[in-house]
Enzyme design. Structure first.
Site, mmCIF file in Angstrom:
data_model
loop_
_atom_site.group_PDB
_atom_site.id
_atom_site.type_symbol
_atom_site.label_atom_id
_atom_site.label_comp_id
_atom_site.label_asym_id
_atom_site.label_seq_id
_atom_site.Cartn_x
_atom_site.Cartn_y
_atom_site.Cartn_z
ATOM 1 N N LYS A 91 32.592 46.280 50.893
ATOM 2 C CA LYS A 91 33.067 45.184 51.728
ATOM 3 C C LYS A 91 32.861 45.511 53.210
ATOM 4 O O LYS A 91 32.956 46.664 53.635
ATOM 5 C CB LYS A 91 34.539 44.842 51.454
ATOM 6 C CG LYS A 91 35.556 45.855 51.963
ATOM 7 C CD LYS A 91 36.995 45.334 51.890
ATOM 8 C CE LYS A 91 37.468 44.733 53.193
ATOM 9 N NZ LYS A 91 37.653 45.648 54.310
ATOM 10 N N HIS A 130 41.558 39.270 52.622
ATOM 11 C CA HIS A 130 42.058 40.409 53.391
ATOM 12 C C HIS A 130 43.475 40.107 53.881
ATOM 13 O O HIS A 130 43.758 38.975 54.263
ATOM 14 C CB HIS A 130 41.135 40.702 54.582
ATOM 15 C CG HIS A 130 41.382 42.066 55.141
ATOM 16 N ND1 HIS A 130 42.375 42.331 56.044
ATOM 17 C CD2 HIS A 130 40.791 43.253 54.872
ATOM 18 C CE1 HIS A 130 42.375 43.629 56.317
ATOM 19 N NE2 HIS A 130 41.423 44.209 55.628
ATOM 20 N N GLY A 170 37.911 53.781 52.017
ATOM 21 C CA GLY A 170 37.042 53.831 53.198
ATOM 22 C C GLY A 170 36.829 55.280 53.561
ATOM 23 O O GLY A 170 35.863 55.912 53.124
ATOM 24 N N GLY A 171 37.793 55.846 54.289
ATOM 25 C CA GLY A 171 37.711 57.256 54.683
ATOM 26 C C GLY A 171 37.612 58.183 53.489
ATOM 27 O O GLY A 171 36.970 59.233 53.562
ATOM 28 N N GLY A 209 43.950 54.322 52.867
ATOM 29 C CA GLY A 209 44.206 55.755 52.725
ATOM 30 C C GLY A 209 44.056 56.280 51.310
ATOM 31 O O GLY A 209 44.644 57.303 50.951
ATOM 32 N N LYS A 225 60.541 24.782 59.944
ATOM 33 C CA LYS A 225 61.680 24.834 60.856
ATOM 34 C C LYS A 225 62.696 25.871 60.370
ATOM 35 O O LYS A 225 63.284 26.608 61.162
ATOM 36 C CB LYS A 225 62.311 23.438 60.881
ATOM 37 C CG LYS A 225 63.315 23.205 61.950
ATOM 38 C CD LYS A 225 63.559 21.713 62.172
ATOM 39 C CE LYS A 225 64.004 20.981 60.911
ATOM 40 N NZ LYS A 225 64.189 19.521 61.139
ATOM 41 N N ASP A 261 33.870 45.692 57.130
ATOM 42 C CA ASP A 261 35.096 45.931 57.877
ATOM 43 C C ASP A 261 35.587 44.558 58.330
ATOM 44 O O ASP A 261 34.814 43.723 58.791
ATOM 45 C CB ASP A 261 34.777 46.813 59.081
ATOM 46 C CG ASP A 261 36.022 47.368 59.746
ATOM 47 O OD1 ASP A 261 37.140 46.979 59.363
ATOM 48 O OD2 ASP A 261 35.866 48.197 60.661
ATOM 49 N N LYS A 284 32.607 51.303 57.329
ATOM 50 C CA LYS A 284 33.428 51.799 58.432
ATOM 51 C C LYS A 284 32.643 51.710 59.734
ATOM 52 O O LYS A 284 31.435 51.942 59.754
ATOM 53 C CB LYS A 284 33.807 53.271 58.186
ATOM 54 C CG LYS A 284 34.975 53.429 57.226
ATOM 55 C CD LYS A 284 36.299 53.010 57.871
ATOM 56 C CE LYS A 284 37.412 52.915 56.855
ATOM 57 N NZ LYS A 284 38.605 52.216 57.314
#
Lengths: 409, 409
Positions: free
Chosen positions: B170, B261, B356-357, B334, B95, B172, B144
């Site tokens: 891992k 995550h 990733g990228g 990134g 609350k 996505d 990806k």
């Protein structure tokens, strides 16, 4: 199969000159197929059905820091999701929620996809039937301060509230430790208290018991509650996750309505730049997941939300939406009888007037506090003023004297 | 039994002249016993052990709107809660989260109460043992764009990533529809791909499969994953609820580490006035609930968090805390090889470099992208510059040329 899309609208803030079409396209591609222009043509053909697209990207103003504001609407193919809220929220606002100043302001679910969610099992009509109460707002009372109380004391508190003529009594949402008042014993004791009050008032009162404990046991616990005679359940949906509500609502053995408490919602809806708008968080998602009652801060009480937002929440809960049942809006927090005309003007009959301190704080006790509300509701439904009604209800007069009558009538 | 208290610190904004001690006391009483001064003395004696109290209430400044800012610390008796995060969060910020401009900035759990949470089952030491990888940061690669891909294609992608020398791969987190790549088949196929890569590289690669679907089935699904040879699981903790992580971590049949995550966290942590601070949301609560790996936005990438906040998250995940295992901090989003010196300077060996990228975008493919990172990590651990390392690693040289080498060394 025709493609269906979930349309999600975001409010974004960014540097002046931001290319919003590009930004929205980055979201539409990034949160679906990941990348597009790099894909070979054959792969594009196969992936087309998974690709999101931009519906609208419109700059709408500038904030006081000079940042441009834009509304971006992105369409996501439903084929990418399983029909559950973790999948939906993770996809459309998972990583994206952390990517700069961005706020999720609306979600529009297509009919077929929405129909794969349970929605309210009973909804407004089912609850009215259970209570045999029509053509007026319902009245709910909130247990106060029951931490550390035993079953007998809680049942006595229930009895006093039921005597006042309330339709429902809900547990305090912070009632977790059940050492002194075990869940099923409490449900049984409150059912007996309801029956005892009914012998005096002729009116039955539902009890919404707070469903707590490990998520691995909560479904069994809910079924046991039903076996013990529970007639409603309260769930802290946001701390347990929407999917817990969803699976409770979808469980055919759980034959009672479910009340969705908004605890923790204020961590997400109040910011202008971030988070999720209250009509999505406490309206749309609660309803598709299966809330029969949706609690939210009213525009008038101690914990207030903007009136326009509260009307949108109520519309999301009870407006027509495919085959989904309509859920009861329950504007809450700091409600006293003097506020009933405002709530009634906003929402009419299909709502629940919900009070804690406005019932228990009555100088003549909780039963008198309930009667004051019953008189106030009866007045507004019959087009009378509270002042007129108070001439026949000393309890209402006391409440108005104590907390005021802001409508002035 | 000695009383234990959870200490919760809030940042509050209010009108100049606000009596913060009174405000904090209202919280301490209101969120525990409800009211105090109204209670009869005998009742006060019985309720004393349930009563919260104010630890500190200090005005710390004025914001640009002229509102006073205060830090309020309230102590809640642990006896009021069951040892689970829904109980904790609903009680201390349920609350209250909706009651004006208030933000939860810290939670301090006492030792006995914290020990009733599972914490990481394996933690840093267990994961290092499983990988036989010590004295360096680990390297993780993110699948990806796998929406719509079949099992064989996914396994081939896994193989390419494993060939590059990453320690973990891992899923996505938005991978939900498993029509073309069913969960257990995918786990088996990736395990075989890991073995195939190991024959070439001598190095084993863990696969963290995204655990999705109804919360009522997720525990069985996790056990089936283990039977199918899974060696890690990924969970979208905030959309499922912390208690799902808690019960997975507490389940003795789920004999693999769990990766948390941060999807949806950005709906809660970025505002200065509202929400829950990132070190609580992504650090403390994730660790007690049982995350072996905690992902969060790094200070350096595309989705950035302030550096000081990232250091607090890492400390919450891996600092000494009673008997709880230490969890791996995973600064994310990134990341490219040129950022490795910054991450290493911040956190040293006990972290996971996650890309990733920065791996898949390598002009020579994902395996080369992985090798560039391996070379970068090897360099920082051995006190070499990236430029030196690049002279022996054409893959690293390519990455630095493409994405830059911001440390300039």
């Amino acid at each position: 199969m025709t493609q269906e899309f979930v349309h999600v609208t975001y409010l974004a803030h960014g540097k002046p000159g931001t290319d919003w079409q590009k930004k929205a396209n980055g979201i539409a591609v990034g949160l679906t197929v990941g990348s597009w222009t790099d894909l070979p043509e054959a792969r594009q053909a196969a992936m087309q059905k998974h690709l999101g697209h931009v519906v609208a990207a419109e700059e709408i103003g500038t904030d006081r820091d000079g940042l441009a504001q834009a509304r971006l609407t992105v369409a996501y193919p439903t084929i990418n999701f399983t029909p559950d809220i973790p999948a939906l929220l993770t996809s459309v606002f998972g990583k994206l929620s952390m990517d700069g100043q961005i706020r999720l302001v609306d979600i529009d679910l297509p009919t077929e996809f929405a129909s794969r969610f349970p929605g309210p099992k009973y909804g407004i009509d089912g609850i009215r039937n259970a209570l045999n109460a029509y053509d007026r707002p319902l009245l709910m009372s909130i247990f106060k301060s029951v931490i550390g109380y035993d079953t007998a004391t809680i049942a006595e508190h229930f009895y006093q509230q039921a005597l006042g003529g309330v339709d429902l009594v809900k547990d305090d949402e912070i009632f977790f430790d059940e050492t002194y008042a075990p869940f099923e014993k409490r449900i049984e004791a409150c059912r007996l208290a309801a029956e005892r009050a009914q012998q005096e008032t002729g009116k039955f009162t539902l009890y919404a018991a707070n469903l707590t404990g490990p998520v691995t046991e909560i479904f069994d616990k809910a079924r046991r509650a039903v076996d013990a005679g529970a007639n409603a359940l309260l769930l802290n949906v946001l701390t347990y996750g929407y999917d817990v509500l969803h699976r409770l609502a979808a469980d055919p053995q759980i034959t009672v309505p479910i009340m969705a408490h908004p605890a923790l919602a204020g961590a997400m809806y109040p910011s202008a730049q971030y988070g999720v708008a209250a009509p999505v968080l406490l309206g749309k998602l609660m309803r598709i997941a299966g809330a029969d009652f949706g609690l939210y801060p009213s525009a008038y009480g101690s914990v207030a939300l903007e009136r326009a937002e509260t009307l949108k929440i109520a519309e999301a809960l009870r407006g027509e939406q495919g085959t989904l049942h309509r859920a009861f809006p329950v504007p809450s927090a700091g409600i006293h009888p003097g506020l009933v005309p405002f709530l009634y003007e906003d929402l009419g009959n299909d709502q629940i007037i919900n009070a804690g301190g406005g019932i228990h704080g009555h100088p003549q006790g909780s039963a008198a506090g309930g009667r004051a509300f019953v008189a106030a509701i009866d007045a507004v439904v019959n087009g009378k003023t509270l002042t007129e009604a108070a001439s026949n209800s000393p309890e209402l007069k006391t409440s108005l004297d104590l907390w005021g009558n802001p409508s002035g009538k």
